[in-house]
Design an enzyme around this catalytic site. Structure first.
Site, short mmCIF file in Angstrom:
data_model
loop_
_atom_site.label_atom_id
_atom_site.label_comp_id
_atom_site.label_asym_id
_atom_site.label_seq_id
_atom_site.Cartn_x
_atom_site.Cartn_y
_atom_site.Cartn_z
N SER A 1 41.20 44.99 46.60
CA SER A 1 41.24 44.09 47.78
C SER A 1 40.54 42.74 47.59
CB SER A 1 40.66 44.75 49.04
OG SER A 1 41.57 45.67 49.60
N THR A 2 39.89 42.53 46.45
CA THR A 2 39.10 41.29 46.33
C THR A 2 39.88 40.11 45.76
OG1 THR A 2 38.26 41.79 44.12
CG2 THR A 2 36.98 42.63 45.99
N GLY A 3 41.17 40.32 45.46
CA GLY A 3 42.00 39.22 44.94
C GLY A 3 42.84 38.65 46.07
N VAL A 4 44.14 38.88 45.98
CA VAL A 4 45.08 38.39 46.99
C VAL A 4 44.69 38.85 48.40
CG1 VAL A 4 47.51 38.54 47.75
CG2 VAL A 4 46.98 38.40 45.32
N ASN B 1 50.31 47.57 46.78
CA ASN B 1 50.58 47.34 48.20
C ASN B 1 51.41 48.53 48.69
OD1 ASN B 1 53.52 46.70 47.94
ND2 ASN B 1 52.68 45.02 46.71
N VAL C 1 46.52 42.61 39.55
CA VAL C 1 46.34 43.77 38.68
C VAL C 1 47.58 44.69 38.75
CG1 VAL C 1 45.09 45.27 40.32
CG2 VAL C 1 44.54 45.37 37.92
N ASP C 2 48.22 44.72 39.89
CA ASP C 2 49.45 45.51 40.08
C ASP C 2 50.53 45.03 39.11
OD1 ASP C 2 51.26 47.25 41.23
OD2 ASP C 2 51.47 46.15 43.12
N ASP D 1 40.43 43.70 30.72
CA ASP D 1 41.78 43.89 31.26
C ASP D 1 42.00 45.39 31.43
OD1 ASP D 1 44.47 44.18 31.70
OD2 ASP D 1 45.09 43.08 29.90
N ILE D 2 42.25 45.81 32.64
CA ILE D 2 42.35 47.25 32.93
C ILE D 2 43.48 47.92 32.13
CG2 ILE D 2 43.91 47.19 34.94
CD1 ILE D 2 41.86 49.19 36.27
N1 AR6 Z 1 42.42 43.87 34.83
C1 AR6 Z 1 41.36 43.98 35.67
N2 AR6 Z 1 41.25 43.31 36.83
C2 AR6 Z 1 42.24 42.47 37.16
C3 AR6 Z 1 43.40 42.29 36.36
C4 AR6 Z 1 43.46 43.03 35.14
N3 AR6 Z 1 44.50 42.93 34.31
N4 AR6 Z 1 44.22 41.39 36.98
C5 AR6 Z 1 43.60 41.02 38.12
N5 AR6 Z 1 42.41 41.65 38.24
P1 AR6 Z 1 44.49 41.77 43.18
P2 AR6 Z 1 44.23 43.02 45.84
C6 AR6 Z 1 41.41 41.58 39.31
O1 AR6 Z 1 44.96 40.51 43.82
O2 AR6 Z 1 43.29 41.97 46.29
C7 AR6 Z 1 49.16 42.44 44.39
O3 AR6 Z 1 50.20 41.52 44.48
C8 AR6 Z 1 41.38 40.33 40.15
O4 AR6 Z 1 40.61 39.33 39.50
O5 AR6 Z 1 45.22 42.26 41.99
O6 AR6 Z 1 43.92 44.45 46.17
C9 AR6 Z 1 49.55 43.80 44.97
O7 AR6 Z 1 50.90 44.10 44.78
C10 AR6 Z 1 40.71 40.83 41.43
O8 AR6 Z 1 39.29 40.80 41.28
O9 AR6 Z 1 44.49 43.01 44.26
C11 AR6 Z 1 49.21 43.65 46.41
O10 AR6 Z 1 50.24 43.03 47.12
C12 AR6 Z 1 41.11 42.30 41.49
O11 AR6 Z 1 41.73 42.60 40.24
C13 AR6 Z 1 48.01 42.74 46.40
O12 AR6 Z 1 48.09 42.00 45.18
C14 AR6 Z 1 42.06 42.64 42.62
O13 AR6 Z 1 42.95 41.56 42.83
C15 AR6 Z 1 46.72 43.53 46.36
O14 AR6 Z 1 45.64 42.65 46.45
#
Ligand code: AR6
Length: 173
Positions: A122-125, A23, A32-33, A9-10
């Protein structure tokens, strides 16, 4: 080379700076945000609002980065960057993701940080394919560190599966 790959967890990381996959609004979100704002407390959002009022009234452009306080987190700074949304970045997806990593590293350098932790931007949402994102993250970071060997970089993944995908993708690079 000072590049580490971890699962965790970051918000629990100890370093000079962590990077937030934000964003453009800088007003928080999920993933993560959301985790960073929850753990760091309202000081981070206050700092983001100040940046919106001064430096970036129209929001932080994709690929750019900006630093704030880390509030209650155990790091000094949160570096907010905006990765591209897969499917909306056309033929600029790779360039924009590389920019997000490079500009975050430049911001860390300007803060005299010697350690930075990145999530998988960028690899999540935002839906960027994980293998392609891994190659870009690794190559951009390695190129930057070639001229900044004093900075230690950690890539942190939320699951062992994602961490394994990253390790496989960068094999042989
Ligand atoms: N620690 C480490 N990695 C994490 C954590 C954590 N606590 N939580 C999630 N991840 P994302 P994006 C990973 O969706 O694709 C937000 O709503 C997760 O598994 O957080 O850049 C923002 O406000 C994934 O591999 O970021 C933007 O609107 C990675 O973090 C949008 O999402 C990134 O997933 C940005 O989307």
């Amino acid at each position: 080379m000072p590049i580490h790959i971890e699962t965790g967890d970051i918000t629990q990381e100890n370093a000079c700076a962590i990077v937030n996959a934000a964003n453009s609004s800088l007003m928080g979100g999920g993933g993560v945000d959301g985790a960073i704002h929850r753990a760091g407390g309202p000081e981070i959002l206050e700092a983001c609002k100040a940046i919106r009022q001064t430096q970036y009234p129209d929001g932080l452009p994709t690929g750019e980065a900006v630093a704030t306080t880390a509030g209650k987190l155990p790091v000094k700074y949160v570096i907010h960057t905006v990765g591209p949304v897969w499917g909306r970045c056309g033929d600029r997806c790779e360039v924009l993701l590389a920019n997000a990593y490079r500009n975050s590293l430049r911001t860390a350098e300007s803060l005299e940080c010697d350690s930075v932790v990145f999530p998988a931007i960028s690899t999540g949402v935002y839906g960027f394919p994980k293998e392609r994102a891994a190659k870009i993250a690794f190559e951009t970071t390695r190129n930057f560190l070639a001229s900044h060997p004093e900075i230690e970089v950690t890539f942190i993944f939320h699951s062992d599966r994602d961490s394994d995908i990253f390790k496989q993708a960068i094999k042989g690079l």
